[in-house]
Design a protein around this motif. Structure first.
Motif, PDB file in Angstrom:
ATOM      1  N   THR A   1     -57.332   0.180 -31.301  1.00 13.08           N
ATOM      2  CA  THR A   1     -55.803   0.663 -31.520  1.00 13.08           C
ATOM      3  C   THR A   1     -55.058  -0.812 -31.582  1.00 13.08           C
ATOM      4  O   THR A   1     -55.364  -1.886 -31.196  1.00 13.08           O
ATOM      5  CB  THR A   1     -55.296   1.470 -30.727  1.00 13.08           C
ATOM      6  N   PRO A   2     -53.982  -0.921 -32.501  1.00  7.29           N
ATOM      7  CA  PRO A   2     -53.096  -2.019 -32.767  1.00  7.29           C
ATOM      8  C   PRO A   2     -52.624  -2.333 -31.216  1.00  7.29           C
ATOM      9  O   PRO A   2     -52.247  -1.472 -30.343  1.00  7.29           O
ATOM     10  CB  PRO A   2     -52.111  -1.537 -33.550  1.00  7.29           C
TER      11      PRO A   2
ATOM     12  N   GLY B   1     -47.853   2.121 -27.328  1.00  3.69           N
ATOM     13  CA  GLY B   1     -48.140   3.117 -28.103  1.00  3.69           C
ATOM     14  C   GLY B   1     -48.555   4.485 -27.164  1.00  3.69           C
ATOM     15  O   GLY B   1     -48.670   4.110 -25.905  1.00  3.69           O
TER      16      GLY B   1
ATOM     17  N   GLY C   1     -54.124   4.507 -26.257  1.00  8.28           N
ATOM     18  CA  GLY C   1     -54.916   3.339 -26.547  1.00  8.28           C
ATOM     19  C   GLY C   1     -56.551   3.741 -26.659  1.00  8.28           C
ATOM     20  O   GLY C   1     -56.742   4.442 -25.803  1.00  8.28           O
ATOM     21  N   ILE C   2     -57.148   3.115 -27.693  1.00 11.26           N
ATOM     22  CA  ILE C   2     -58.404   3.604 -27.680  1.00 11.26           C
ATOM     23  C   ILE C   2     -59.433   2.299 -27.625  1.00 11.26           C
ATOM     24  O   ILE C   2     -59.500   1.324 -28.418  1.00 11.26           O
ATOM     25  CB  ILE C   2     -58.958   4.003 -28.990  1.00 11.26           C
TER      26      ILE C   2
ATOM     27  N   ARG D   1     -63.364   1.243 -27.863  1.00 10.55           N
ATOM     28  CA  ARG D   1     -64.677   1.666 -28.521  1.00 10.55           C
ATOM     29  C   ARG D   1     -65.858   0.916 -27.973  1.00 10.55           C
ATOM     30  O   ARG D   1     -65.737  -0.348 -28.241  1.00 10.55           O
ATOM     31  CB  ARG D   1     -64.511   1.677 -30.087  1.00 10.55           C
TER      32      ARG D   1
ATOM     33  N   GLU E   1     -66.188   6.486 -27.152  1.00 10.47           N
ATOM     34  CA  GLU E   1     -64.779   6.028 -27.355  1.00 10.47           C
ATOM     35  C   GLU E   1     -63.842   6.588 -26.130  1.00 10.47           C
ATOM     36  O   GLU E   1     -64.060   7.692 -25.664  1.00 10.47           O
ATOM     37  CB  GLU E   1     -63.932   6.709 -28.331  1.00 10.47           C
TER      38      GLU E   1
ATOM     39  N   HIS F   1     -60.200   7.179 -24.649  1.00  9.45           N
ATOM     40  CA  HIS F   1     -58.886   7.129 -25.163  1.00  9.45           C
ATOM     41  C   HIS F   1     -57.833   7.373 -23.797  1.00  9.45           C
ATOM     42  O   HIS F   1     -58.091   8.380 -23.129  1.00  9.45           O
ATOM     43  CB  HIS F   1     -58.492   8.571 -25.875  1.00  9.45           C
TER      44      HIS F   1
ATOM     45  N   GLY G   1     -51.571   4.205 -23.730  1.00  9.58           N
ATOM     46  CA  GLY G   1     -51.180   3.327 -24.427  1.00  9.58           C
ATOM     47  C   GLY G   1     -50.445   2.311 -23.803  1.00  9.58           C
ATOM     48  O   GLY G   1     -50.102   2.682 -22.611  1.00  9.58           O
TER      49      GLY G   1
ATOM     50  N   VAL H   1     -55.183  -0.566 -21.298  1.00  8.03           N
ATOM     51  CA  VAL H   1     -56.192  -0.881 -22.370  1.00  8.03           C
ATOM     52  C   VAL H   1     -56.795  -2.271 -21.943  1.00  8.03           C
ATOM     53  O   VAL H   1     -58.438  -2.242 -22.022  1.00  8.03           O
ATOM     54  CB  VAL H   1     -55.430  -1.199 -23.734  1.00  8.03           C
TER      55      VAL H   1
END
Length: 108
Positions: free
Chosen positions: A11-12, A16, A19-20, A22, A90, A92, A95, A100
């Motif tokens: 994620t950017p 947010g 947040g992811i 991976r 992943e 999740h 954010g 993260v």
């Protein structure tokens, strides 16, 4: 196919809602099994035994201290049915940079 397993933020950067992180590669489920605790009871689980393409509620914990880092949803994607055609997990989480970053550190 490569033998490496990579972990990256998907994620950017910045604030947010979600947040992811991976994980992609042959060790993704093993890495996730070390840090993921399933359900409200926080049971350790073999992530490779979880159903593919389903979300599972739980927590990420620091395996050395057994300290909860964040509540998360986890999804396992069995090879070849993923973005990379490799085994993918992943995570999740909430954010923001702290959870993260910490989960990425534990995934490395």
């Amino acid at each position: 196919m490569y033998d490496d397993t990579i972990a990256a933020i998907a994620t950017p950067p910045g604030e947010g809602g979600i947040g992811i992180i991976r994980l992609s590669g042959p060790e993704s489920a093993n890495i996730a099994s070390r840090i993921f605790r399933r359900g409200a009871q926080g049971r350790a689980v073999d992530v490779s035994a979880l159903g593919s393409h389903r979300l599972y509620y739980g927590s990420i914990v620091d395996p050395d201290a057994e300290r909860t880092i964040d509540e998360v949803m986890l999804v396992r994607m069995a090879s070849p049915h993923s973005y990379t055609r490799e085994a993918v997990v992943e995570i999740h989480c909430h954010g923001g940079p702290l959870p993260v970053k910490r989960i990425l550190e534990l995934s490395a």
